[in-house]
Design an enzyme around this catalytic site. Structure first.
Site, PDB file in Angstrom:
ATOM      1  N   SER A   4      44.991  39.844  27.208  1.00  0.00           N
ATOM      2  CA  SER A   4      44.985  40.108  28.644  1.00  0.00           C
ATOM      3  C   SER A   4      44.053  39.163  29.399  1.00  0.00           C
ATOM      4  CB  SER A   4      44.564  41.553  28.908  1.00  0.00           C
ATOM      5  OG  SER A   4      43.276  41.769  28.398  1.00  0.00           O
ATOM      6  N   THR A  17      41.167  43.503  31.795  1.00  0.00           N
ATOM      7  CA  THR A  17      40.435  42.412  32.430  1.00  0.00           C
ATOM      8  C   THR A  17      39.102  42.349  31.725  1.00  0.00           C
ATOM      9  OG1 THR A  17      41.347  42.983  34.580  1.00  0.00           O
ATOM     10  CG2 THR A  17      39.362  41.681  34.602  1.00  0.00           C
ATOM     11  N   THR A  74      41.015  37.171  33.987  1.00  0.00           N
ATOM     12  CA  THR A  74      42.202  37.908  33.554  1.00  0.00           C
ATOM     13  C   THR A  74      43.444  37.036  33.691  1.00  0.00           C
ATOM     14  OG1 THR A  74      43.518  39.925  33.899  1.00  0.00           O
ATOM     15  CG2 THR A  74      42.628  38.888  35.857  1.00  0.00           C
ATOM     16  N   ARG A  78      51.591  37.080  42.761  1.00  0.00           N
ATOM     17  CA  ARG A  78      50.753  38.282  42.805  1.00  0.00           C
ATOM     18  C   ARG A  78      49.324  37.943  42.385  1.00  0.00           C
ATOM     19  NH1 ARG A  78      47.402  41.402  38.997  1.00  0.00           N
ATOM     20  NH2 ARG A  78      47.504  43.561  39.660  1.00  0.00           N
ATOM     21  N   GLY A 135      45.635  40.014  41.780  1.00  0.00           N
ATOM     22  CA  GLY A 135      45.061  41.353  41.660  1.00  0.00           C
ATOM     23  C   GLY A 135      43.648  41.417  42.202  1.00  0.00           C
ATOM     24  N   THR A 171      37.941  47.587  36.599  1.00  0.00           N
ATOM     25  CA  THR A 171      39.118  47.178  35.839  1.00  0.00           C
ATOM     26  C   THR A 171      40.171  48.272  35.960  1.00  0.00           C
ATOM     27  OG1 THR A 171      39.877  46.336  33.699  1.00  0.00           O
ATOM     28  CG2 THR A 171      38.308  48.148  33.646  1.00  0.00           C
ATOM     29  N   GLY A 172      41.418  47.901  35.774  1.00  0.00           N
ATOM     30  CA  GLY A 172      42.478  48.894  35.907  1.00  0.00           C
ATOM     31  C   GLY A 172      43.616  48.346  36.743  1.00  0.00           C
ATOM     32  N   ASP A 173      44.276  49.244  37.452  1.00  0.00           N
ATOM     33  CA  ASP A 173      45.415  48.845  38.276  1.00  0.00           C
ATOM     34  C   ASP A 173      44.913  48.151  39.545  1.00  0.00           C
ATOM     35  OD1 ASP A 173      47.615  48.535  39.856  1.00  0.00           O
ATOM     36  OD2 ASP A 173      48.441  50.506  39.404  1.00  0.00           O
TER      37      ASP A 173
END
Ligand SMILES: *[C@@H]1O[C@H](CO)[C@@H](O)[C@H](O)[C@H]1NC(C)=O
Length: 339
Positions: free
Chosen positions: A64, A199, A217, A227, A229, A250-252
């Site tokens: 990742s 990440t 990431t 896109r 993030g 970290t996450g969505d």
């Protein structure tokens, strides 16, 4: 760092799923040791963040971070990274970086050789090349097979909504649907995929209280081209302020970046909130709007107290991160229960 006896904290954040825990922790030990030795040998906190994240990029951590992972809708791997100096509040970041492996290195060059903060896309790659970074294909056998598998399963999952053909059943190209379908979005929110959002985020606090943070990431797997993030956005992916502390999230990222969680955590700590509570308050704020989001935040203050919090969703009930401090004297795994 002022002296070898100073308090030096490296706090690392990573979403870790149980089945790959041992693998990830092994990667993170190398990342921590790299950052730690950088500080011990007289490097700055920024150097420690840069080399630590770069180690993860080279090792590809769990796929990742760095090249050869998270192919986008067209099969390409692109990178996002950011580094922030909590003394000067300078930030260097790159997003949608193509064909360059060392994203955190390019982010550092943005601080060192430009008056800008964030460079993106093809132009960021040209900047990187002018700074001497080699241009390389980021696709590997691994990223190619992830991409092909996704194509064979009708491009599921993906990030489209309100389009024709129906994105929950078929591949694109898509066009706007005439009728907006809000139910589709609500349902898609419940289908969180916790495997898509790793990440590396790093907080380094030197013996003199200097704070630096960084992220790196390759973004969300199967993302729509272009896109970006939360990771390369200051205050979203990470934030540093040497008068207060640092935070990383970290996450969505698509959801988390709307709340500037790292900035918010540092602001809570500035007003006297302890690091664990600061992290929890940030998670609670997002929960009110998006109960099913997948994410975690880690917070550390300048005297080296730290804490973390995560949002509890099916499949993600605990958050593991790693810390290296002189008190522990080795990379040490920490776990918190999600709220
Ligand atoms: C850091 O947090 C700890 C725990 O709440 C607290 O005791 C300490 O005073 C804080 N340090 C600073 C500089 O605010």
């Amino acid at each position: 760092m002022e002296s070898a006896t100073g308090v030096v904290f490296c706090v690392f954040v990573f979403i870790i799923l149980n089945e790959i825990l041992v693998i990830i922790l092994t990667y993170l030990v190398f990342v921590l040791l790299t950052a730690w030795y950088t500080l011990q040998s007289g490097g700055s906190e920024l150097d420690a963040v840069e080399r630590g994240c770069a180690q993860c990029e080279i090792d590809q951590c769990d796929g990742s971070v760095g090249f050869g992972g998270s192919p986008d809708e067209h099969g390409e791997t692109t990178l996002d990274a950011m580094i922030m100096d909590g003394d000067t509040m300078e930030v260097g970041a790159v997003a949608d970086l193509r064909r360059i492996k060392n994203a955190i290195g390019v982010a550092r060059k943005v601080i060192q050789h430009t008056k800008h903060t964030l460079l993106v896309g093809e132009s960021a790659s040209l900047f990187a090349e002018s700074m001497g970074f080699p241009c390389e294909d980021l696709t590997t056998q691994n990223s190619l097979s992830i991409y092909l598998k996704w194509l064979y399963q009708s491009c599921q999952p993906n990030y489209w909504k309100n389009v024709i053909p129906d994105a929950s059943k078929s591949c694109g190209p898509y066009k706007q649907a005439k009728q907006l379908n809000s139910e589709e979005w609500i349902n898609s929110q419940k289908r969180i995929n916790i495997h898509n959002h790793d990440t590396i985020g790093m907080i380094v606090i030197g013996g003199s209280g200097h704070v630096a943070v960084g992220t790196s990431t390759n973004g969300a797997v199967h993302k729509i081209q272009g896109r970006v993030g939360d990771s390369p956005i200051a205050g979203a992916g990470a934030y540093a302020d040497s008068t207060t502390g640092g935070a990383a999230a970290t996450g969505d990222g698509d959801i988390m970046m709307r709340f500037l969680p790292s900035y918010q955590a540092v602001e809570y700590m500035r007003t006297g909130t302890d690091p664990t509570t600061a992290c929890q308050k940030v998670i609670s704020r997002i929960q009110k709007y998006v109960p099913y989001f997948f994410g975690a935040v880690i917070c550390a203050n300048t005297t080296g107290s730290y804490g973390a919090a995560c949002n509890k969703v099916p499949g993600f009930t605990q958050f593991h991160f790693m810390v290296y401090s002189p008190l522990l004297n080795q990379p040490f795994e920490q776990v918190v229960d999600c709220i």
